[in-house]
Motif scaffolding. Structure first.
Motif, PDB file in Angstrom:
ATOM      1  N   VAL A 172      -3.095  -1.424   8.730  1.00  0.00           N
ATOM      2  CA  VAL A 172      -3.924  -2.181   7.689  1.00  0.00           C
ATOM      3  C   VAL A 172      -3.111  -2.491   6.467  1.00  0.00           C
ATOM      4  O   VAL A 172      -2.174  -1.922   6.172  1.00  0.00           O
ATOM      5  CB  VAL A 172      -5.061  -1.111   6.851  1.00  0.00           C
ATOM      6  N   ASN A 173      -3.254  -3.748   6.557  1.00  0.00           N
ATOM      7  CA  ASN A 173      -2.509  -4.484   5.378  1.00  0.00           C
ATOM      8  C   ASN A 173      -3.333  -5.243   4.085  1.00  0.00           C
ATOM      9  O   ASN A 173      -4.228  -5.963   4.527  1.00  0.00           O
ATOM     10  CB  ASN A 173      -1.534  -5.733   5.980  1.00  0.00           C
ATOM     11  N   LEU A 174      -3.279  -4.652   3.010  1.00  0.00           N
ATOM     12  CA  LEU A 174      -3.800  -5.048   1.960  1.00  0.00           C
ATOM     13  C   LEU A 174      -3.045  -5.714   0.792  1.00  0.00           C
ATOM     14  O   LEU A 174      -1.942  -5.294   0.469  1.00  0.00           O
ATOM     15  CB  LEU A 174      -4.669  -3.984   1.367  1.00  0.00           C
ATOM     16  N   SER A 175      -3.674  -6.781   0.368  1.00  0.00           N
ATOM     17  CA  SER A 175      -2.918  -7.456  -0.798  1.00  0.00           C
ATOM     18  C   SER A 175      -3.841  -8.016  -1.654  1.00  0.00           C
ATOM     19  O   SER A 175      -5.084  -8.400  -1.410  1.00  0.00           O
ATOM     20  CB  SER A 175      -1.898  -8.392  -0.408  1.00  0.00           C
ATOM     21  N   GLY A 176      -3.421  -7.902  -3.214  1.00  0.00           N
ATOM     22  CA  GLY A 176      -4.249  -8.324  -4.220  1.00  0.00           C
ATOM     23  C   GLY A 176      -5.545  -7.610  -4.553  1.00  0.00           C
ATOM     24  O   GLY A 176      -6.640  -8.230  -4.700  1.00  0.00           O
ATOM     25  N   LEU A 177      -5.544  -6.423  -4.481  1.00  0.00           N
ATOM     26  CA  LEU A 177      -6.647  -5.383  -4.475  1.00  0.00           C
ATOM     27  C   LEU A 177      -6.763  -5.154  -6.053  1.00  0.00           C
ATOM     28  O   LEU A 177      -6.036  -4.928  -6.896  1.00  0.00           O
ATOM     29  CB  LEU A 177      -6.283  -3.906  -3.703  1.00  0.00           C
ATOM     30  N   GLU A 178      -8.197  -5.295  -6.206  1.00  0.00           N
ATOM     31  CA  GLU A 178      -8.754  -4.933  -7.674  1.00  0.00           C
ATOM     32  C   GLU A 178      -9.846  -3.942  -7.742  1.00  0.00           C
ATOM     33  O   GLU A 178     -10.970  -4.434  -7.022  1.00  0.00           O
ATOM     34  CB  GLU A 178      -9.145  -6.065  -8.385  1.00  0.00           C
ATOM     35  N   LEU A 179      -9.517  -2.776  -8.023  1.00  0.00           N
ATOM     36  CA  LEU A 179     -10.741  -1.733  -7.484  1.00  0.00           C
ATOM     37  C   LEU A 179     -11.042  -1.070  -8.845  1.00  0.00           C
ATOM     38  O   LEU A 179     -10.331  -0.798  -9.573  1.00  0.00           O
ATOM     39  CB  LEU A 179      -9.982  -0.696  -6.783  1.00  0.00           C
ATOM     40  N   TYR A 180     -12.258  -1.102  -9.352  1.00  0.00           N
ATOM     41  CA  TYR A 180     -12.828  -0.750 -10.383  1.00  0.00           C
ATOM     42  C   TYR A 180     -13.757   0.718 -10.021  1.00  0.00           C
ATOM     43  O   TYR A 180     -14.768   0.726  -9.528  1.00  0.00           O
ATOM     44  CB  TYR A 180     -13.900  -1.707 -11.104  1.00  0.00           C
ATOM     45  N   MET A 228       0.166  -1.884   1.289  1.00  0.00           N
ATOM     46  CA  MET A 228      -0.545  -2.493   0.346  1.00  0.00           C
ATOM     47  C   MET A 228       0.598  -2.973  -0.815  1.00  0.00           C
ATOM     48  O   MET A 228       1.474  -2.331  -1.088  1.00  0.00           O
ATOM     49  CB  MET A 228      -1.427  -1.264  -0.446  1.00  0.00           C
ATOM     50  N   GLN A 229       0.153  -4.159  -1.283  1.00  0.00           N
ATOM     51  CA  GLN A 229       1.032  -4.861  -2.329  1.00  0.00           C
ATOM     52  C   GLN A 229       0.153  -5.407  -3.299  1.00  0.00           C
ATOM     53  O   GLN A 229      -1.133  -5.940  -3.312  1.00  0.00           O
ATOM     54  CB  GLN A 229       1.649  -5.980  -1.856  1.00  0.00           C
ATOM     55  N   LEU A 277       2.927   0.074  -1.473  1.00  0.00           N
ATOM     56  CA  LEU A 277       2.587   1.336  -0.863  1.00  0.00           C
ATOM     57  C   LEU A 277       2.696   1.163   0.535  1.00  0.00           C
ATOM     58  O   LEU A 277       2.080   0.298   1.041  1.00  0.00           O
ATOM     59  CB  LEU A 277       1.113   1.836  -1.216  1.00  0.00           C
ATOM     60  N   ALA A 278       3.508   2.077   1.236  1.00  0.00           N
ATOM     61  CA  ALA A 278       3.728   1.805   2.572  1.00  0.00           C
ATOM     62  C   ALA A 278       3.674   3.341   3.354  1.00  0.00           C
ATOM     63  O   ALA A 278       4.243   4.156   3.055  1.00  0.00           O
ATOM     64  CB  ALA A 278       4.934   1.277   2.992  1.00  0.00           C
ATOM     65  N   LEU A 279       2.786   3.546   4.176  1.00  0.00           N
ATOM     66  CA  LEU A 279       2.865   4.656   5.176  1.00  0.00           C
ATOM     67  C   LEU A 279       2.793   4.329   6.429  1.00  0.00           C
ATOM     68  O   LEU A 279       2.146   3.704   7.091  1.00  0.00           O
ATOM     69  CB  LEU A 279       1.280   5.495   4.976  1.00  0.00           C
ATOM     70  N   ILE A 298       7.121   7.469   3.535  1.00  0.00           N
ATOM     71  CA  ILE A 298       6.084   7.418   2.516  1.00  0.00           C
ATOM     72  C   ILE A 298       6.887   6.527   1.699  1.00  0.00           C
ATOM     73  O   ILE A 298       8.192   7.076   1.036  1.00  0.00           O
ATOM     74  CB  ILE A 298       5.594   8.457   1.937  1.00  0.00           C
ATOM     75  N   THR A 299       6.614   5.293   1.080  1.00  0.00           N
ATOM     76  CA  THR A 299       7.189   4.590   0.203  1.00  0.00           C
ATOM     77  C   THR A 299       6.030   4.200  -1.123  1.00  0.00           C
ATOM     78  O   THR A 299       5.096   3.473  -0.611  1.00  0.00           O
ATOM     79  CB  THR A 299       7.734   3.461   0.554  1.00  0.00           C
ATOM     80  N   LEU A 300       6.103   4.588  -2.281  1.00  0.00           N
ATOM     81  CA  LEU A 300       5.166   4.194  -3.438  1.00  0.00           C
ATOM     82  C   LEU A 300       6.182   3.795  -4.506  1.00  0.00           C
ATOM     83  O   LEU A 300       6.885   4.355  -4.674  1.00  0.00           O
ATOM     84  CB  LEU A 300       4.544   5.397  -3.628  1.00  0.00           C
ATOM     85  N   ALA A 301       5.737   2.525  -5.058  1.00  0.00           N
ATOM     86  CA  ALA A 301       6.343   2.091  -6.037  1.00  0.00           C
ATOM     87  C   ALA A 301       5.024   1.600  -6.974  1.00  0.00           C
ATOM     88  O   ALA A 301       4.404   0.672  -6.575  1.00  0.00           O
ATOM     89  CB  ALA A 301       7.136   0.773  -6.040  1.00  0.00           C
ATOM     90  N   MET A 302       5.076   2.267  -8.123  1.00  0.00           N
ATOM     91  CA  MET A 302       3.818   1.978  -9.065  1.00  0.00           C
ATOM     92  C   MET A 302       4.188   2.107 -10.533  1.00  0.00           C
ATOM     93  O   MET A 302       5.261   2.174 -10.954  1.00  0.00           O
ATOM     94  CB  MET A 302       2.581   2.699  -8.771  1.00  0.00           C
ATOM     95  N   LYS A 303       3.208   1.518 -11.369  1.00  0.00           N
ATOM     96  CA  LYS A 303       3.371   1.426 -12.965  1.00  0.00           C
ATOM     97  C   LYS A 303       2.106   2.180 -13.521  1.00  0.00           C
ATOM     98  O   LYS A 303       0.954   1.701 -13.109  1.00  0.00           O
ATOM     99  CB  LYS A 303       3.689   0.335 -13.519  1.00  0.00           C
ATOM    100  N   TYR A 304       2.522   2.977 -14.450  1.00  0.00           N
ATOM    101  CA  TYR A 304       1.157   3.595 -15.076  1.00  0.00           C
ATOM    102  C   TYR A 304       1.671   3.504 -16.515  1.00  0.00           C
ATOM    103  O   TYR A 304       2.863   4.318 -17.038  1.00  0.00           O
ATOM    104  CB  TYR A 304       1.119   5.026 -14.857  1.00  0.00           C
TER     105      TYR A 304
END
Length: 598
Positions: free
Chosen positions: A110-118, A163-164, A185-187, A196-202
């Motif tokens: 599954v490849n997702l890009s440009g996700l906006e989740l509320y 996911m990007q 995010l890549a699994l 597992i690779t995750l790069a994010m910002k909080y």
């Protein structure tokens, strides 16, 4: 080659050509609009939400079933602010063909890009991701990690996820907002391992997670159905500082999840997760909005997030050579052994060093998922100095010396800091020897501390330095009530001070009597109007004159002549003639508070 073999090969080849031709024909004749309509109807029946695909949809049936779509959205709950719960710029889905013949659905990627989740929760405790009842356990479509044999053949397996450029927005019932920006995010599931690779910002914190774990798709499929152990070897990074996570996570049908992990680092930093510019972040930037607290107490009555504590079995060991904290000097040699026993968490052998001092701590939390969570905490320090402690809190602090020791043994129940303070019982003792302090070294310590400090030492603001010869505070606590029976004593170069009274942590009401005695020959400059009682509350203390004092009591303890019509605080004043060593009189044996302490 025999005639029979040739016939067999020709037959197989003909069948493959027919299959390829059939798949090509199916892929070229299926109407994407009909496919979108079918998907939308299925989602509507399953969730009650509207699925919309505004962009183009493509379908490929060979060598695997591949579906891609653009501009996808899923409607929100009726009570939510945003019209859509999910918006997606692009999705690609790849499904293996052969497993379908065995009634298994295996999604290769599954490849997702440009996700906006509320994600939202309301005051009734309802979450917008709750979408009606889940499929029946006997349904062939049930996606559950604990399927029985009758339904396991239809289990949906997911191998790879990518996911990007995703933004996840969460708002709780109080209106507090938290945003997470996921750059990548890549699994990737390969054999018995998942990379597992995750790069994010909080907010302003860069968060990364890399490494390998056991096959997550297989673990999810078998989770809870049989003995299943997932080894993990991961590296967590916060602003570039790394923490190694090694061990395993396991589960079987008869027990809860078991964690056996070792956390280690040479240099790790716990950053400041708060947003320095609340409400001013632009698009795509993380932000946090915190509603102002309405608590009228110093110890907040807001409910603590105890439901986030893990309910599991097992052990977690912590070994960090240096842990940096926001605006603080780093802790050295932080170690702890944490035992997980369901709704019980025990910390044993916890210790850290700060400067030349060492602290040993033990703790226990239990029943934190129930109506009356219980907590116990005890500890002792050695070789700490007031100078070192204040320098770690404020590098500009004007303090030198001050050998200090702290011991405590506390127990309590409650779901907020106010409840925990009001229900607490135990003992605390602090001692400080030989320190020189600038007159403003505690100006940021809070109204209560400042009020007490000014009352104990009326000369504090009239001198640039205070020489503290000793100070001892022994605070016994019984069900939130602190009774101080001359168990707080301080001696400076000019004063001897004894404190008595009480603090009710349930109401936070304060009733303290400050009894100072000047040392002989050092009466010049004493502000008698500062000899007061401290009342009010911890969050709003009040220093008031004690009208019960009389001149004779003042004269009998050598405090000289009252001026300006002010009266000297005289409760227990005569007893001060025998209080020649207030620190020694207040001190209790350390072993009474922390067994084994000297």
């Amino acid at each position: 080659m025999s005639k029979r073999v040739k016939i067999a090969l020709i037959s197989v080849g003909s069948l493959l050509l027919m299959a390829v031709a059939g798949l090509w024909y199916a892929s070229s004749t299926i109407d994407p609009a009909q496919l979108v309509k079918l998907l939308a109807g299925s989602v509507k029946n399953a969730t009650g939400r509207d699925l919309k695909i505004s962009g183009p949809v493509t379908l490929r049936l060979f060598p695997s079933i591949a579906v891609s779509a653009e501009q996808v959205s899923l409607s929100n709950a009726p009570w939510a602010t945003e019209s859509d719960m999910l918006k997606l710029q692009h999705i690609e889905l790849d499904i293996k063909i052969l497993p379908l013949l065995s009634k298994r659905i295996e999604i290769d990627s599954v490849n997702l890009s440009g996700l906006e989740l509320y994600l939202r929760t309301n005051s009734a405790g309802k979450a917008n991701w709750d979408m009606g009842s889940a499929p029946s356990a006997n349904s062939s479509l049930a996606i559950s990690p604990a399927q029985d044999d009758a339904t396991s053949d239809s289990f949906i397996s997911l191998k790879n996820v990518a996911m990007q450029n995703a933004n996840i927005h969460y708002q709780d019932a109080s209106g507090e907002k938290t945003n997470y920006q996921v750059q990548r995010l890549a699994l990737s599931d390969g054999g018995d391992k998942t990379a597992i690779t995750l790069a994010m910002k909080y907010n302003s914190v860069d968060i990364g997670l890399t490494g390998k774990a056991g096959s997550l798709s297989e673990a999810y499929k078998e989770w809870g159905a049989s003995d299943n152990k997932v080894p993990v070897d991961l590296v967590l990074s916060l602003n570039g500082k790394t923490l190694q996570i090694k061990g395993d996570i396991s589960k079987n049908a008869q027990s809860m999840t078991a964690l056996n992990l070792a956390l280690s680092s040479k240099l790790f930093e716990w950053p400041n997760f708060s947003n320095p510019a609340v409400g001013s972040s632009g698009p795509g930037q993380a932000s946090t909005h915190r509603s102002s607290s309405s608590s009228r107490f110093l110890f907040s009555d807001e409910t603590l997030p105890l439901d986030s504590l893990p309910q599991a079995m097992g052990n977690i060991s912590v070994n960090i050579d240096q842990l940096s904290l926001p605006k603080r000097k780093p802790l050295q040699n932080l170690t702890a052994q944490i035992q997980l026993k369901g709704d019980v968490i025990e910390i044993s052998q916890g210790s850290f060093q700060l400067g030349g001092g060492r602290a040993d701590i033990q703790g226990r939390a239990s029943q934190f998922s129930g109506p009356a969570p219980s907590f116990a905490l005890k500890g002792v320090t050695q070789n700490f100095t007031l100078e070192g402690l204040m320098a770690s809190l404020d590098p500009s602090s004007k303090v030198s010396g001050g050998n200090m020791k702290l011991a405590f043994d506390l127990k309590s129940t409650g779901k907020s800091l106010h409840q925990l303070a009001g229900n607490s019982s135990g003992k605390i003792q602090l001692s400080i020897d030989q320190a020189t302090m600038g007159s403003n070294f505690l100006n940021d310590a809070g109204d209560f501390v400042m009020t007490v400090l000014d009352s104990m030492n009326p000369l504090r603001k009239k001198s640039s330095n205070t020489v503290l010869e000793c100070s001892v505070a022994y605070l016994p606590i019984n069900n939130g009530q602190i009774n101080i029976a001359n168990t707080v004593g301080t001696e400076t170069d000019r004063l001897k001070v004894v404190m008595a009274g009480s603090i009710n942590l349930k109401t936070e009401a304060v009733n303290l009597t400050i009894n100072p005695q000047e040392k002989s020959g050092l009466t010049t400059g004493l502000d008698l109007a500062g000899l007061v009682k401290v009342g009010g509350t911890l969050s709003s203390p009040q220093a008031v004159l004690n009208q019960a004092g009389v001149v004779n009591s003042a004269v009998s303890i050598g405090l000289g002549i009252l001026t300006g019509g002010a009266t000297l605080l005289a409760e227990n004043a005569r007893s001060l003639t025998s209080k020649t060593n207030p620190c020694k009189d207040a001190l209790r044996p350390w072993a009474e508070i922390y067994p084994g302490a000297n």
